[in-house]
Scaffold this motif. Sequence first.
Motif, PDB file in Angstrom:
ATOM      1  N   TYR A  26       0.868  -1.180   0.000  1.00 12.64           N
ATOM      2  CA  TYR A  26       0.000   0.000   0.000  1.00 12.64           C
ATOM      3  C   TYR A  26       0.901   1.226   0.000  1.00 12.64           C
ATOM      4  O   TYR A  26       1.671   1.451   0.940  1.00 12.64           O
ATOM      5  N   ILE A  27       0.813   2.034  -1.050  1.00 11.61           N
ATOM      6  CA  ILE A  27       1.700   3.182  -1.261  1.00 11.61           C
ATOM      7  C   ILE A  27       0.963   4.493  -0.971  1.00 11.61           C
ATOM      8  O   ILE A  27      -0.180   4.660  -1.359  1.00 11.61           O
ATOM      9  N   GLY A  28       1.666   5.429  -0.351  1.00  5.51           N
ATOM     10  CA  GLY A  28       1.128   6.775  -0.145  1.00  5.51           C
ATOM     11  C   GLY A  28       0.074   6.854   0.925  1.00  5.51           C
ATOM     12  O   GLY A  28      -0.905   7.548   0.781  1.00  5.51           O
ATOM     13  N   ARG A  29       0.282   6.189   1.998  1.00  4.34           N
ATOM     14  CA  ARG A  29      -0.805   6.098   2.959  1.00  4.34           C
ATOM     15  C   ARG A  29      -0.707   7.091   4.107  1.00  4.34           C
ATOM     16  O   ARG A  29       0.345   7.491   4.536  1.00  4.34           O
ATOM     17  N   GLU A  30      -1.873   7.458   4.574  1.00  2.00           N
ATOM     18  CA  GLU A  30      -2.073   8.155   5.832  1.00  2.00           C
ATOM     19  C   GLU A  30      -3.059   7.271   6.595  1.00  2.00           C
ATOM     20  O   GLU A  30      -3.711   6.418   6.007  1.00  2.00           O
ATOM     21  N   PHE A  31      -3.184   7.485   7.886  1.00  2.00           N
ATOM     22  CA  PHE A  31      -4.185   6.697   8.610  1.00  2.00           C
ATOM     23  C   PHE A  31      -4.713   7.458   9.812  1.00  2.00           C
ATOM     24  O   PHE A  31      -4.066   8.364  10.326  1.00  2.00           O
ATOM     25  N   ASP A  32      -5.910   7.084  10.217  1.00  2.00           N
ATOM     26  CA  ASP A  32      -6.547   7.583  11.432  1.00  2.00           C
ATOM     27  C   ASP A  32      -7.014   6.387  12.230  1.00  2.00           C
ATOM     28  O   ASP A  32      -7.425   5.370  11.661  1.00  2.00           O
ATOM     29  N   VAL A  33      -6.990   6.527  13.537  1.00  2.00           N
ATOM     30  CA  VAL A  33      -7.468   5.479  14.432  1.00  2.00           C
ATOM     31  C   VAL A  33      -8.747   5.970  15.093  1.00  2.00           C
ATOM     32  O   VAL A  33      -8.778   7.048  15.688  1.00  2.00           O
TER      33      VAL A  33
END
Length: 148
Positions: A26-33
């Motif tokens: 998975y390329i270019g990711r941001e994430f929130d929890v």
Amino acid sequence: MGAKITLILHYGGRFTPRASDGKVEYIGREFDVWEDISIDYMNIFILCDLVQAFKKYSRIGDCFWFFDKDLDFNHGLRSCTTDGDILYLVKDALENENEINIYFHHEVDPIPEEVPLMLDLKCHPIPEASNEDDLDDVPVAGHEEGKF
């Protein structure tokens, strides 16, 4: 009230095969929890709305969840498109310490080959009034003499 789970939402990226071995990453990711999400209210729209509303995406791509942390992306992803899939997603989260990784695959919007022209507006400078008496001579669009 039902159990609560933690959603780890990965967005802004895409799945692509790695050049060295062909395994998907998975390329270019941001994430929130998002913690303490009630399983009683989970549906596909909530997942998309969380990413769309808070990250200002105009549209969301495909949605997948990673159901087994011991597998890689080639074998551990499941597509999430219906509320029926949500039931399996919740089941997998409950079997994984009440936590689940959800990935949104975003494609880059294509650039149009030809950008359409906007209105071709012609602007005319407004004559300056030297005093208040001259204001009567300033033309007003749509109110030319004899057109009232």
